[in-house]
Design a protein around this motif. Structure first.
Motif, PDB file in Angstrom:
ATOM      1  N   ALA A 192      39.498  45.181  41.167  1.00 42.08           N
ATOM      2  CA  ALA A 192      38.686  46.086  41.547  1.00 42.08           C
ATOM      3  C   ALA A 192      36.768  44.846  41.818  1.00 42.08           C
ATOM      4  N   GLN A 193      37.390  43.893  41.624  1.00 43.86           N
ATOM      5  CA  GLN A 193      36.128  43.023  42.356  1.00 43.86           C
ATOM      6  C   GLN A 193      36.579  42.687  43.489  1.00 43.86           C
ATOM      7  N   GLN A 194      37.137  43.003  43.909  1.00 39.20           N
ATOM      8  CA  GLN A 194      37.756  43.198  45.419  1.00 39.20           C
ATOM      9  C   GLN A 194      37.048  44.211  45.821  1.00 39.20           C
ATOM     10  N   GLN A 195      37.683  45.241  45.886  1.00 33.70           N
ATOM     11  CA  GLN A 195      37.304  46.804  46.073  1.00 33.70           C
ATOM     12  C   GLN A 195      36.320  47.221  45.786  1.00 33.70           C
ATOM     13  N   ALA A 196      35.146  46.159  44.881  1.00 34.58           N
ATOM     14  CA  ALA A 196      33.788  46.786  44.793  1.00 34.58           C
ATOM     15  C   ALA A 196      33.115  45.721  45.454  1.00 34.58           C
ATOM     16  N   LYS A 197      33.181  44.462  46.296  1.00 33.04           N
ATOM     17  CA  LYS A 197      32.702  43.952  46.959  1.00 33.04           C
ATOM     18  C   LYS A 197      33.317  44.401  48.611  1.00 33.04           C
ATOM     19  N   PHE A 198      34.454  44.980  48.463  1.00 28.43           N
ATOM     20  CA  PHE A 198      34.718  45.376  50.186  1.00 28.43           C
ATOM     21  C   PHE A 198      33.914  46.668  49.805  1.00 28.43           C
ATOM     22  N   ARG A 199      33.329  47.894  49.555  1.00 31.08           N
ATOM     23  CA  ARG A 199      33.206  48.967  49.767  1.00 31.08           C
ATOM     24  C   ARG A 199      31.732  48.937  48.574  1.00 31.08           C
ATOM     25  N   ARG A 200      30.840  48.054  48.553  1.00 29.61           N
ATOM     26  CA  ARG A 200      29.622  47.704  47.978  1.00 29.61           C
ATOM     27  C   ARG A 200      29.460  49.069  46.698  1.00 29.61           C
ATOM     28  N   LEU A 201      30.173  48.893  46.365  1.00 29.12           N
ATOM     29  CA  LEU A 201      29.326  49.530  45.170  1.00 29.12           C
ATOM     30  C   LEU A 201      28.689  48.137  43.920  1.00 29.12           C
ATOM     31  N   PRO A 202      28.069  49.323  43.507  1.00 28.67           N
ATOM     32  CA  PRO A 202      27.334  48.458  42.690  1.00 28.67           C
ATOM     33  C   PRO A 202      27.575  48.774  41.183  1.00 28.67           C
ATOM     34  N   LEU A 203      28.357  47.517  41.042  1.00 30.39           N
ATOM     35  CA  LEU A 203      29.102  47.750  39.489  1.00 30.39           C
ATOM     36  C   LEU A 203      29.227  46.877  39.015  1.00 30.39           C
ATOM     37  N   SER A 204      28.587  45.942  37.810  1.00 26.64           N
ATOM     38  CA  SER A 204      28.721  44.917  36.768  1.00 26.64           C
ATOM     39  C   SER A 204      30.069  44.898  36.543  1.00 26.64           C
ATOM     40  N   ARG A 205      30.029  43.441  36.452  1.00 22.63           N
ATOM     41  CA  ARG A 205      31.743  42.743  35.855  1.00 22.63           C
ATOM     42  C   ARG A 205      32.280  43.845  34.927  1.00 22.63           C
ATOM     43  N   SER A 225      38.282  53.644  42.405  1.00 24.80           N
ATOM     44  CA  SER A 225      37.114  53.059  43.467  1.00 24.80           C
ATOM     45  C   SER A 225      36.605  54.559  44.992  1.00 24.80           C
ATOM     46  N   ALA A 226      37.802  55.079  44.692  1.00 26.78           N
ATOM     47  CA  ALA A 226      37.271  55.845  46.105  1.00 26.78           C
ATOM     48  C   ALA A 226      36.429  57.755  45.639  1.00 26.78           C
ATOM     49  N   ARG A 227      36.505  57.987  44.692  1.00 25.93           N
ATOM     50  CA  ARG A 227      35.911  58.256  43.274  1.00 25.93           C
ATOM     51  C   ARG A 227      34.180  57.853  42.491  1.00 25.93           C
ATOM     52  N   ILE A 228      34.281  57.350  42.696  1.00 25.66           N
ATOM     53  CA  ILE A 228      32.994  56.637  42.179  1.00 25.66           C
ATOM     54  C   ILE A 228      32.341  56.314  43.974  1.00 25.66           C
ATOM     55  N   ILE A 229      32.946  55.897  44.965  1.00 20.67           N
ATOM     56  CA  ILE A 229      32.092  56.145  46.213  1.00 20.67           C
ATOM     57  C   ILE A 229      31.426  56.995  47.108  1.00 20.67           C
ATOM     58  N   SER A 230      32.385  58.304  46.548  1.00 22.03           N
ATOM     59  CA  SER A 230      32.179  59.438  46.818  1.00 22.03           C
ATOM     60  C   SER A 230      30.940  60.296  46.401  1.00 22.03           C
ATOM     61  N   ARG A 231      31.389  59.924  44.431  1.00 17.23           N
ATOM     62  CA  ARG A 231      29.527  60.101  44.040  1.00 17.23           C
ATOM     63  C   ARG A 231      28.963  59.605  44.117  1.00 17.23           C
ATOM     64  N   THR A 232      29.008  58.136  44.214  1.00 17.18           N
ATOM     65  CA  THR A 232      27.373  57.262  44.680  1.00 17.18           C
ATOM     66  C   THR A 232      26.732  58.000  45.649  1.00 17.18           C
ATOM     67  N   ALA A 233      27.620  57.785  46.990  1.00 20.05           N
ATOM     68  CA  ALA A 233      27.097  58.951  47.935  1.00 20.05           C
ATOM     69  C   ALA A 233      26.535  59.719  47.974  1.00 20.05           C
ATOM     70  N   GLU A 234      26.870  61.261  47.117  1.00 17.22           N
ATOM     71  CA  GLU A 234      26.186  62.180  46.521  1.00 17.22           C
ATOM     72  C   GLU A 234      25.257  62.080  46.375  1.00 17.22           C
ATOM     73  N   MET A 235      25.090  60.904  45.243  1.00 16.94           N
ATOM     74  CA  MET A 235      23.932  60.687  44.551  1.00 16.94           C
ATOM     75  C   MET A 235      22.495  60.644  44.972  1.00 16.94           C
ATOM     76  N   ARG A 236      23.182  59.191  46.499  1.00 17.14           N
ATOM     77  CA  ARG A 236      22.482  58.879  47.124  1.00 17.14           C
ATOM     78  C   ARG A 236      21.707  60.135  48.201  1.00 17.14           C
ATOM     79  N   GLU A 237      22.801  60.471  48.881  1.00 12.07           N
ATOM     80  CA  GLU A 237      21.865  62.323  49.630  1.00 12.07           C
ATOM     81  C   GLU A 237      21.069  62.943  48.666  1.00 12.07           C
TER      82      GLU A 237
END
Length: 268
Positions: A192-205, A225-237
């Motif tokens: 999960a940490q590797q995915q967060a770093k690779f996909r630049r997810l703003p998640l704490s430990r 991880s994919a759903r978090i990325i999609s949701r983060t992109a929607e919130m940023r937009e």
């Protein structure tokens, strides 16, 4: 096989060695028709190893290699005559079948194409006809063992849950068995940490630990991880659109005196 991750797990490392040894000694093992059975829960790497072995065997066997899921095998027998489907499989030098656990949902007898067509013409319920998929698999294993050809399968869970039947189970037991363990919490957290770093997810430990605790396998972690990325992109937009609305200048109040003068309307 080189991309298979053991994550420091001794059992996974042992299974990887078995798979590597099987490829190295394939020519000798195939003379005895010795196959393999990969078992384990979802996301443990069974399909990865099955495909890796398939890729290695394809280099020497080419089109004589048959790789499919059990659902594909079911469609093969449903869409052709039993003899044609049987000849298709028996003509191969090796057969690899994934998702073997789905055998539990297939009835003992499978209607043939002719029986289904006849049932539609006379408006009668289908009557099971012809040998079952289990019987065909037993025949395949018997023929392949006699001819020195391997059958390698992979499935989720325990074989006793697959509704194999005694005949089919006894034939599979003549091959090598390898059980892949589920990844422990530490492995899932590192992933999960590797995915967060690779996909630049703003998640704490702490957040990643919570996700890892609720996701027992790597596939589910990847999906979250994919759903978090999609949701983060929607919130940023959405935030970006709100900022643009705030920065847009407010329209000024209309000058009613100028409007009346230009239209020739006098003030009352």
């Amino acid at each position: 096989l080189a991309s298979f991750r053991t994550d420091g797990n001794d059992q996974k490392a042992k299974v990887l060695k078995i798979a590597e040894s099987y490829i190295t000694k394939f020519d000798a093992l195939r003379q005895s028709g010795i196959g393999m059975v990969f078992i384990g829960e979802c996301g443990t790497g069974k399909t990865h190893l099955l495909r890796a072995i398939g890729n290695e065997l394809f280099r020497t066997l080419g089109s004589d290699l048959y790789y499919a899921s059990l659902s594909d095998l079911e469609l093969l027998f449903a869409g052709r005559s039993v003899l044609a489907a049987r000849q298709e499989l028996l003509s191969k030098e090796a057969v690899l079948i994934d998702d073997f656990q789905h055998l539990s949902r297939i009835p003992d007898k499978t209607p043939t194409t002719a029986s289904r067509f006849r049932a539609q013409l006379v408006a009668e319920p289908e009557q099971p006809a012809g040998p079952s998929v289990r019987e065909e698999l037993c025949l395949l294993l018997d023929r392949f063992m006699d001819q020195g050809k391997p059958v390698i399968v992979a499935g989720v869970g325990r074989p006793k849950e697959w509704s194999l039947g005694k005949a089919l189970l006894s034939r599979l037991e003549t091959g090598l068995w390898a059980e892949l363990p589920e990844p422990d919490l530490d492995v899932r957290l590192r992933y999960a940490q590797q995915q967060a770093k690779f996909r630049r997810l703003p998640l704490s430990r702490e957040q990643l630990l919570l996700i890892a605790q609720h996701c027992p396998d790597v596939r589910r972690l990847s999906g979250v991880s994919a759903r978090i990325i999609s949701r983060t992109a929607e919130m940023r937009e959405c935030s970006k659109n709100m900022c643009s609305v705030r920065q847009r200048p407010m329209p000024s109040a209309p000058n009613w005196r100028a409007i009346r003068a230009s239209s020739g309307v006098s003030a009352l």
